[in-house]
Design a protein around this motif. Structure first.
Motif, PDB file in Angstrom:
ATOM      1  N   GLY A   1       2.460   5.791  -5.001  1.00 34.78           N
ATOM      2  CA  GLY A   1       3.274   5.475  -6.177  1.00 34.78           C
ATOM      3  C   GLY A   1       3.546   3.999  -6.395  1.00 34.78           C
ATOM      4  N   SER A   2       3.248   3.162  -5.411  1.00 33.70           N
ATOM      5  CA  SER A   2       3.615   1.745  -5.484  1.00 33.70           C
ATOM      6  C   SER A   2       2.862   0.995  -6.577  1.00 33.70           C
ATOM      7  CB  SER A   2       3.295   1.089  -4.136  1.00 33.70           C
ATOM      8  OG  SER A   2       3.475  -0.299  -4.226  1.00 33.70           O
ATOM      9  N   ALA A   3       3.527  -0.048  -7.122  1.00 33.95           N
ATOM     10  CA  ALA A   3       2.864  -0.929  -8.088  1.00 33.95           C
ATOM     11  C   ALA A   3       2.413  -2.225  -7.411  1.00 33.95           C
ATOM     12  CB  ALA A   3       3.821  -1.234  -9.241  1.00 33.95           C
TER      13      ALA A   3
ATOM     14  N   ASN B   1      -0.269  -5.018  -1.997  1.00 35.24           N
ATOM     15  CA  ASN B   1      -0.124  -4.930  -0.541  1.00 35.24           C
ATOM     16  C   ASN B   1       0.942  -3.879  -0.188  1.00 35.24           C
ATOM     17  OD1 ASN B   1      -0.575  -5.645   2.125  1.00 35.24           O
ATOM     18  ND2 ASN B   1       1.085  -7.157   2.100  1.00 35.24           N
ATOM     19  N   SER B   2       0.698  -2.659  -0.618  1.00 32.80           N
ATOM     20  CA  SER B   2       1.717  -1.620  -0.534  1.00 32.80           C
ATOM     21  C   SER B   2       1.905  -1.075   0.878  1.00 32.80           C
ATOM     22  CB  SER B   2       1.306  -0.471  -1.468  1.00 32.80           C
ATOM     23  OG  SER B   2       1.964   0.720  -1.116  1.00 32.80           O
ATOM     24  N   SER B   3       3.171  -0.984   1.295  1.00 32.25           N
ATOM     25  CA  SER B   3       3.489  -0.376   2.599  1.00 32.25           C
ATOM     26  C   SER B   3       3.095   1.094   2.598  1.00 32.25           C
ATOM     27  CB  SER B   3       4.991  -0.442   2.879  1.00 32.25           C
ATOM     28  OG  SER B   3       5.486  -1.701   2.618  1.00 32.25           O
ATOM     29  N   ASN B   4       3.291   1.752   1.454  1.00 34.04           N
ATOM     30  CA  ASN B   4       2.951   3.181   1.383  1.00 34.04           C
ATOM     31  C   ASN B   4       1.445   3.386   1.547  1.00 34.04           C
ATOM     32  OD1 ASN B   4       5.303   5.175   0.492  1.00 34.04           O
ATOM     33  ND2 ASN B   4       5.742   3.119  -0.286  1.00 34.04           N
ATOM     34  N   GLN B   5       0.681   2.494   0.934  1.00 37.54           N
ATOM     35  CA  GLN B   5      -0.774   2.611   1.072  1.00 37.54           C
ATOM     36  C   GLN B   5      -1.191   2.352   2.521  1.00 37.54           C
ATOM     37  OE1 GLN B   5      -3.022   0.363  -1.798  1.00 37.54           O
ATOM     38  NE2 GLN B   5      -4.968   0.775  -0.753  1.00 37.54           N
TER      39      GLN B   5
ATOM     40  N   PRO C   1       7.348   4.371  -2.927  1.00 35.53           N
ATOM     41  CA  PRO C   1       8.681   3.773  -2.802  1.00 35.53           C
ATOM     42  C   PRO C   1       9.596   4.309  -3.904  1.00 35.53           C
ATOM     43  CG  PRO C   1       7.221   2.228  -3.906  1.00 35.53           C
ATOM     44  CD  PRO C   1       6.400   3.474  -3.598  1.00 35.53           C
ATOM     45  N   GLU C   2      10.861   3.931  -3.792  1.00 34.74           N
ATOM     46  CA  GLU C   2      11.832   4.159  -4.876  1.00 34.74           C
ATOM     47  C   GLU C   2      11.961   2.843  -5.636  1.00 34.74           C
ATOM     48  OE1 GLU C   2      16.045   6.139  -4.447  1.00 34.74           O
ATOM     49  OE2 GLU C   2      16.234   4.034  -3.879  1.00 34.74           O
ATOM     50  N   TYR C   3      11.993   2.907  -6.955  1.00 30.54           N
ATOM     51  CA  TYR C   3      12.268   1.728  -7.784  1.00 30.54           C
ATOM     52  C   TYR C   3      13.533   2.022  -8.596  1.00 30.54           C
ATOM     53  CZ  TYR C   3       7.537  -0.381  -7.177  1.00 30.54           C
ATOM     54  OH  TYR C   3       6.382  -0.963  -6.694  1.00 30.54           O
TER      55      TYR C   3
ATOM     56  N   ALA D   1       8.662   6.268   1.207  1.00 36.34           N
ATOM     57  CA  ALA D   1       8.817   5.176   2.174  1.00 36.34           C
ATOM     58  C   ALA D   1       9.287   3.969   1.386  1.00 36.34           C
ATOM     59  CB  ALA D   1       7.492   4.899   2.873  1.00 36.34           C
ATOM     60  N   SER D   2      10.533   3.575   1.637  1.00 36.02           N
ATOM     61  CA  SER D   2      11.185   2.625   0.752  1.00 36.02           C
ATOM     62  C   SER D   2      12.232   1.852   1.546  1.00 36.02           C
ATOM     63  CB  SER D   2      11.839   3.422  -0.387  1.00 36.02           C
ATOM     64  OG  SER D   2      12.100   2.621  -1.497  1.00 36.02           O
ATOM     65  N   ALA D   3      12.972   0.957   0.857  1.00 38.61           N
ATOM     66  CA  ALA D   3      14.087   0.309   1.520  1.00 38.61           C
ATOM     67  C   ALA D   3      15.142   1.372   1.843  1.00 38.61           C
ATOM     68  CB  ALA D   3      14.670  -0.776   0.629  1.00 38.61           C
ATOM     69  N   SER D   4      15.471   2.163   0.841  1.00 38.60           N
ATOM     70  CA  SER D   4      16.445   3.242   1.017  1.00 38.60           C
ATOM     71  C   SER D   4      15.784   4.567   0.601  1.00 38.60           C
ATOM     72  CB  SER D   4      17.693   2.917   0.199  1.00 38.60           C
ATOM     73  OG  SER D   4      18.531   4.015   0.166  1.00 38.60           O
ATOM     74  N   GLY D   5      15.768   4.867  -0.707  1.00 37.22           N
ATOM     75  CA  GLY D   5      14.854   5.904  -1.204  1.00 37.22           C
ATOM     76  C   GLY D   5      15.387   7.291  -1.501  1.00 37.22           C
TER      77      GLY D   5
HETATM   78  C1  LIG Z   1      11.015  -3.047  -9.114  1.00 30.16           C
HETATM   79  C2  LIG Z   1      11.515  -2.671  -7.742  1.00 30.16           C
HETATM   80  C3  LIG Z   1      12.645  -1.919  -7.620  1.00 30.16           C
HETATM   81  C4  LIG Z   1      13.081  -1.499  -6.358  1.00 30.16           C
HETATM   82  N1  LIG Z   1      14.168  -0.679  -6.262  1.00 30.16           N
HETATM   83  C5  LIG Z   1      14.427  -0.094  -5.081  1.00 30.16           C
HETATM   84  C6  LIG Z   1      15.408   0.943  -4.985  1.00 30.16           C
HETATM   85  O1  LIG Z   1      16.080   1.309  -5.929  1.00 30.16           O
HETATM   86  N2  LIG Z   1      15.568   1.548  -3.782  1.00 30.16           N
HETATM   87  C7  LIG Z   1      14.827   1.203  -2.682  1.00 30.16           C
HETATM   88  O2  LIG Z   1      14.946   1.834  -1.636  1.00 30.16           O
HETATM   89  N3  LIG Z   1      13.942   0.184  -2.739  1.00 30.16           N
HETATM   90  C8  LIG Z   1      13.715  -0.461  -3.901  1.00 30.16           C
HETATM   91  N4  LIG Z   1      12.779  -1.442  -3.968  1.00 30.16           N
HETATM   92  C9  LIG Z   1      12.181  -1.973  -2.743  1.00 30.16           C
HETATM   93  C10 LIG Z   1      11.046  -1.111  -2.240  1.00 30.16           C
HETATM   94  O3  LIG Z   1      11.575  -0.005  -1.558  1.00 30.16           O
HETATM   95  C11 LIG Z   1      10.204  -1.887  -1.257  1.00 30.16           C
HETATM   96  O4  LIG Z   1       9.673  -2.997  -1.908  1.00 30.16           O
HETATM   97  C12 LIG Z   1       9.082  -1.022  -0.672  1.00 30.16           C
HETATM   98  O5  LIG Z   1       8.486  -1.644   0.393  1.00 30.16           O
HETATM   99  C13 LIG Z   1       8.031  -0.824  -1.681  1.00 30.16           C
HETATM  100  O6  LIG Z   1       6.991  -0.015  -1.159  1.00 30.16           O
HETATM  101  P1  LIG Z   1       5.516  -0.538  -1.270  1.00 30.16           P
HETATM  102  O7  LIG Z   1       5.371  -1.658  -0.262  1.00 30.16           O
HETATM  103  O8  LIG Z   1       4.651   0.636  -0.938  1.00 30.16           O
HETATM  104  O9  LIG Z   1       5.331  -1.068  -2.643  1.00 30.16           O
HETATM  105  C14 LIG Z   1      12.366  -1.907  -5.204  1.00 30.16           C
HETATM  106  C15 LIG Z   1      11.218  -2.695  -5.354  1.00 30.16           C
HETATM  107  C16 LIG Z   1      10.790  -3.070  -6.593  1.00 30.16           C
HETATM  108  C17 LIG Z   1       9.512  -3.877  -6.713  1.00 30.16           C
END
Ligand SMILES: Cc1cc2nc3c(=O)[nH]c(=O)nc-3n(C[C@H](O)[C@H](O)[C@H](O)COP(=O)(O)O)c2cc1C
Length: 176
Positions: A12-14, A17-21, A79-81, A112-116
């Motif tokens: 789902g990441s945009a 260098n995605s952590s999920n990937q 991730p969660e955005y 897999a996210s900061a919080s999520g």
């Molecule tokens: C636009 C944007 C919004 C984000 N909002 C959240 C959020 O609401 N909750 C959260 O846990 N992480 C949030 N993050 C941080 C992502 O969890 C973190 O960047 C994660 O590593 C992304 O996964 P990826 O590396 O696969 O892209 C956000 C990141 C971006 C780019």
């Protein structure tokens, strides 16, 4: 379930260098599982538009719908955005609303996210609404994902073991 059907992985990441990937690639590489197909760039799908008729449906969308329909099951890793699922992932799912491609489709959901938490719950709700089926043991919420890779980019062992188990359990649904 006929042998040879692929498991589809949707990232789902945009980010490039995605952590999920990385998470999914490392798990799939180590488990030696080859019968999968990964969608890791959801920017290829145009914005969903209700004004488009079936005849106007973009080719990329027709292709992913076919891939979902023909897969044994689908694993999402995202991730969660802003307390939701990433827009590109939502867009892909909107393209599937008027179809039956997810009906009775086994799915696994990894956030897999900061919080999520919110994004994880939301994706489960959307997938169930589309008719997909999922089980607790095929779901994982991994917090602080960025901190779970070492300086060489390798995933730490507990997270690796957790996701490997989830993928292995999911595969046993299909005996493949
Ligand atoms: C636009 C944007 C919004 C984000 N909002 C959240 C959020 O609401 N909750 C959260 O846990 N992480 C949030 N993050 C941080 C992502 O969890 C973190 O960047 C994660 O590593 C992304 O996964 P990826 O590396 O696969 O892209 C956000 C990141 C971006 C780019």
């Amino acid at each position: 379930m006929p042998p040879g059907k692929k498991i589809l992985i949707i990232i789902g990441s945009a980010s490039e260098n995605s952590s999920n990937q990385k998470l999914m690639e490392q798990v799939l590489e180590k488990t030696g599982y080859m019968n999968f197909q990964m969608y890791d760039d959801l920017s290829v799908f145009p914005h969903f538009d209700t004004a488009l008729t079936d005849d106007d449906t973009p080719e990329e969308v027709l292709k992913v719908r076919e891939d979902i329909k023909n897969s044994a099951g689908v694993i999402f890793s995202t991730p969660e955005y802003i307390f939701s699922i990433p827009g590109r992932l939502k867009n892909l799912l909107e393209w599937c609303v008027s179809t039956t491609v997810f009906s009775a489709k086994p799915v696994a959901v990894i956030t897999a996210s900061a919080s999520g938490e919110k994004g994880h719950e939301e994706l489960l709700l959307i997938l169930r609404t589309l008719g997909a089926v999922t089980d607790d043991k095929h779901q994982a919420l991994i917090k602080g994902i960025k901190g779970k890779f070492d300086s060489n980019g390798l995933l730490e062992s507990n997270t690796f073991a957790k996701v490997s188990k989830l993928v292995t359990d999911f595969r046993t649904l299909f005996h493949n």
